[in-house]
Design a protein around this motif. Sequence first.
Motif, short mmCIF file in Angstrom:
data_model
loop_
_atom_site.label_atom_id
_atom_site.label_comp_id
_atom_site.label_asym_id
_atom_site.label_seq_id
_atom_site.Cartn_x
_atom_site.Cartn_y
_atom_site.Cartn_z
N ARG A 145 -50.13 2.06 -45.20
CA ARG A 145 -49.23 0.89 -45.29
C ARG A 145 -48.24 0.96 -44.11
O ARG A 145 -47.02 0.78 -44.26
N GLU B 235 -58.49 1.42 -40.70
CA GLU B 235 -58.56 2.05 -42.03
C GLU B 235 -57.32 2.88 -42.29
O GLU B 235 -56.71 2.83 -43.38
N THR C 138 -54.12 0.76 -42.70
CA THR C 138 -54.08 0.16 -44.03
C THR C 138 -53.73 1.19 -45.09
O THR C 138 -52.89 0.94 -45.97
#
Length: 240
Positions: free
Chosen positions: A62, A56, A59
Amino acid sequence: MAQTAPPLPATYADPAKPALPPSSFQWDNARTALVIIDPQIDFMSPKGKGWSIVGESVTEQRLVPHLQQLMAGFKRAGLPVAISPHYYYPHDHRWLHEAPAETVQHKLGMFDREGALTLEGFRDSGADFIPELKAAIEDGKTIVAAPHKLYGPQSNDVMLQLRKQRIDKIVLAGMASNLCVESHLREFLERGFEVVVVRDAVAGPKLPDGDGYLSALVNFRYIANAVMTTDQVVAKLDGR
């Protein structure tokens, strides 16, 4: 195209109105290297054994695209890039005492390799580098240090390698924010390096016990010489 950095948490001071005094840090390309911690499948890929714990955050930040951006910037500038990887060999699984994060890693089989003297089973395993960075890491110019075993660089040779390049300023990125990144940061500072942490090029575990990224972000502000975004670092590299 410039990327928009993720917003700071509400508990993090507005950079335009800092409560702490400004750092004396001065950017100098000639004395600066990029250090990326654990750019490996088990940490940074949905295929990795640690993805349920860190995915998580990886992501949200990035992380992989930002690491690509940083590596490209440092390579373009002709500056050193060093990797501080994490490997476990069979003898590491015979340790007689462990802390919680070590136990999790060993239980999941993260970063496992067949041995220090063989690459059998290494390619495309969880211990291997993520495909997005592999070509740049294996270009024959990138420093790949010996593995660190817990969190800090005390058990590998990354500091020796940097000193041999006359580096005393480090741009720090990778995994995991409140574990290996913070431990590398603290040890580098104790050894006389100046350290910039790239806040959108690190990520950490997210568990009911707490958000490792947010906990580390607060400490970075207190102890790093500077906390920058990927875009800010690349601008410095390009002389902007």
